[in-house]
Write a protein that holds these residues in place. Sequence first.
Motif, PDB file in Angstrom:
ATOM      1  N   MET A   1       0.827  -1.205   0.000  1.00  0.00           N
ATOM      2  CA  MET A   1       0.000   0.000   0.000  1.00  0.00           C
ATOM      3  C   MET A   1       0.861   1.255   0.000  1.00  0.00           C
ATOM      4  N   LEU A   2       1.913   1.257   0.829  1.00  0.00           N
ATOM      5  CA  LEU A   2       2.768   2.453   0.906  1.00  0.00           C
ATOM      6  C   LEU A   2       3.482   2.733  -0.411  1.00  0.00           C
ATOM      7  N   GLU A   3       3.842   1.658  -1.110  1.00  0.00           N
ATOM      8  CA  GLU A   3       4.451   1.818  -2.425  1.00  0.00           C
ATOM      9  C   GLU A   3       3.496   2.591  -3.350  1.00  0.00           C
ATOM     10  N   ARG A   4       2.206   2.213  -3.303  1.00  0.00           N
ATOM     11  CA  ARG A   4       1.198   2.884  -4.141  1.00  0.00           C
ATOM     12  C   ARG A   4       0.963   4.320  -3.672  1.00  0.00           C
ATOM     13  N   VAL A   5       0.908   4.500  -2.345  1.00  0.00           N
ATOM     14  CA  VAL A   5       0.669   5.841  -1.806  1.00  0.00           C
ATOM     15  C   VAL A   5       1.801   6.772  -2.238  1.00  0.00           C
ATOM     16  N   GLU A   6       3.044   6.294  -2.146  1.00  0.00           N
ATOM     17  CA  GLU A   6       4.186   7.111  -2.567  1.00  0.00           C
ATOM     18  C   GLU A   6       4.094   7.444  -4.052  1.00  0.00           C
ATOM     19  N   SER A   7       3.684   6.487  -4.862  1.00  0.00           N
ATOM     20  CA  SER A   7       3.655   6.780  -6.294  1.00  0.00           C
ATOM     21  C   SER A   7       2.506   7.734  -6.627  1.00  0.00           C
TER      22      SER A   7
ATOM     23  N   ASP B   1     -20.880 -11.015  -3.254  1.00  0.00           N
ATOM     24  CA  ASP B   1     -19.539 -10.457  -3.432  1.00  0.00           C
ATOM     25  C   ASP B   1     -19.183  -9.419  -2.375  1.00  0.00           C
ATOM     26  N   GLU B   2     -20.128  -9.117  -1.494  1.00  0.00           N
ATOM     27  CA  GLU B   2     -19.842  -8.055  -0.522  1.00  0.00           C
ATOM     28  C   GLU B   2     -18.806  -8.505   0.506  1.00  0.00           C
ATOM     29  N   GLY B   3     -18.055  -7.546   0.978  1.00  0.00           N
ATOM     30  CA  GLY B   3     -17.072  -7.839   2.021  1.00  0.00           C
ATOM     31  C   GLY B   3     -15.730  -8.314   1.498  1.00  0.00           C
ATOM     32  N   THR B   4     -15.546  -8.245   0.166  1.00  0.00           N
ATOM     33  CA  THR B   4     -14.257  -8.680  -0.385  1.00  0.00           C
ATOM     34  C   THR B   4     -13.324  -7.495  -0.666  1.00  0.00           C
ATOM     35  N   GLU B   5     -13.815  -6.283  -0.459  1.00  0.00           N
ATOM     36  CA  GLU B   5     -13.046  -5.099  -0.856  1.00  0.00           C
ATOM     37  C   GLU B   5     -11.688  -5.018  -0.160  1.00  0.00           C
ATOM     38  N   LEU B   6     -10.744  -4.488  -0.886  1.00  0.00           N
ATOM     39  CA  LEU B   6      -9.414  -4.250  -0.351  1.00  0.00           C
ATOM     40  C   LEU B   6      -8.857  -3.097  -1.178  1.00  0.00           C
ATOM     41  N   LEU B   7      -9.317  -1.896  -0.847  1.00  0.00           N
ATOM     42  CA  LEU B   7      -9.104  -0.750  -1.733  1.00  0.00           C
ATOM     43  C   LEU B   7      -8.486   0.444  -1.036  1.00  0.00           C
ATOM     44  N   ILE B   8      -7.688   1.193  -1.800  1.00  0.00           N
ATOM     45  CA  ILE B   8      -7.359   2.559  -1.405  1.00  0.00           C
ATOM     46  C   ILE B   8      -8.470   3.394  -2.030  1.00  0.00           C
ATOM     47  N   GLU B   9      -9.339   3.959  -1.179  1.00  0.00           N
ATOM     48  CA  GLU B   9     -10.479   4.698  -1.695  1.00  0.00           C
ATOM     49  C   GLU B   9     -10.066   6.130  -2.064  1.00  0.00           C
ATOM     50  N   SER B  10      -9.359   6.792  -1.148  1.00  0.00           N
ATOM     51  CA  SER B  10      -8.907   8.162  -1.423  1.00  0.00           C
ATOM     52  C   SER B  10      -7.724   8.524  -0.535  1.00  0.00           C
ATOM     53  N   LEU B  11      -7.067   9.590  -0.931  1.00  0.00           N
ATOM     54  CA  LEU B  11      -5.929  10.116  -0.167  1.00  0.00           C
ATOM     55  C   LEU B  11      -6.177  11.587   0.126  1.00  0.00           C
ATOM     56  N   GLU B  12      -5.758  12.007   1.290  1.00  0.00           N
ATOM     57  CA  GLU B  12      -5.809  13.433   1.628  1.00  0.00           C
ATOM     58  C   GLU B  12      -4.359  13.906   1.662  1.00  0.00           C
ATOM     59  N   VAL B  13      -4.033  14.831   0.766  1.00  0.00           N
ATOM     60  CA  VAL B  13      -2.627  15.230   0.616  1.00  0.00           C
ATOM     61  C   VAL B  13      -2.446  16.728   0.664  1.00  0.00           C
ATOM     62  N   VAL B  14      -1.226  17.142   0.990  1.00  0.00           N
ATOM     63  CA  VAL B  14      -0.854  18.567   0.923  1.00  0.00           C
ATOM     64  C   VAL B  14      -0.040  18.754  -0.352  1.00  0.00           C
ATOM     65  N   THR B  15      -0.445  19.736  -1.156  1.00  0.00           N
ATOM     66  CA  THR B  15       0.321  20.010  -2.385  1.00  0.00           C
ATOM     67  C   THR B  15       0.839  21.437  -2.350  1.00  0.00           C
TER      68      THR B  15
END
Lengths: 233, 114
Positions: free
Chosen positions: B10-16, B100-114
Amino acid sequence: MSGPTVKIVNIVESLLINNDLAADRNQRRLAEAGVLTINVMAAPGAGKTSLIVRTVEALRDQARVGVIEGDIAGSVDTERVLAAGARDAVQINTGGNCHLEANMVDRALTELDLSQLDLLLLENVGNLVCPTHWALGEHLKLCLVGAAEGDDKPVKYPEMFAVSDVIVLNKIDLIDHVDFNREFFLESVRALNPGAPVFEVSCRTGAGIAKWAAWLLAQRAALGGAAATTEVA
Amino acid sequence: MHELSVMAYMLERVESHADRLGATKVIAINLVVGERSSFVDDSLLFYFEMLTPGTRAEGALLNLRRTLMRCHCPPCDTDFHPSGADFRCPRCDTVGQVTDEGTELLIESLEVVT
């Protein structure tokens, strides 16, 4: 000049997208080589290595089988599958990791000559939770469960049974000794996964292995590609 | 213990994503984690704290939105949350069908400073 701004950005992507992409690359490579690949998942002690050994023995004259052994440490299992007649075997030591990941399989694939294989059995680390999330590039996910583990395994580990393409119930020779309720087991499996075939085998006695091996060979034939199911030289 | 690998991926994706957005800091990461993933909240948070120092996500909030596993009962035409003992409908005892409910494993959103 304006100062820093805070914003909320929608992403909506899988946490494991990098693994999924690596798995897609593995699968393309395996499909191009015509190597049907099975991700063998089970709890420790369910009989993963025994099933692989039995499968290799059953198919050794009809298909060239390779094995990737995922283990926390050691190489005993590779020796066993090679002795059974596997064409090639590679050991991955995960160094404490509780599951295989696509990039580990990618590295192991470079050690195999895929043009010399029809089937590849990937033995995952013994665990019924973690491996469910990590695609490896396999064509089929196999969930193996030993009767002595109990008929409530599907209820306790639903995701493993839900994601699997085929389920193998091992140690059926023990079924009457361990109060295993077959109807309850199958009812739970069907609630989670109405389509997956369920094979009942005993790796100790060999019961059910021929039927399972024939099904696997048929899946390989359905994959197409390089000559499968021909007489092995 | 698969929470460690999951947090590392997850952190790899967040960094990218932070690179792509030109973010100097990540304030919050909003995840959707289904019950069927068997992830343990405390364990996710523990590894998150362990992996983030020195990254732009250091000190960020990790918000976990949970979704539940559901079963569909055809005779009652309703969905229910399985009891954990079986997949039978609490009303009519028919074996349900897991949705299919309950299978989610998602990054829904990020809150960032730009």
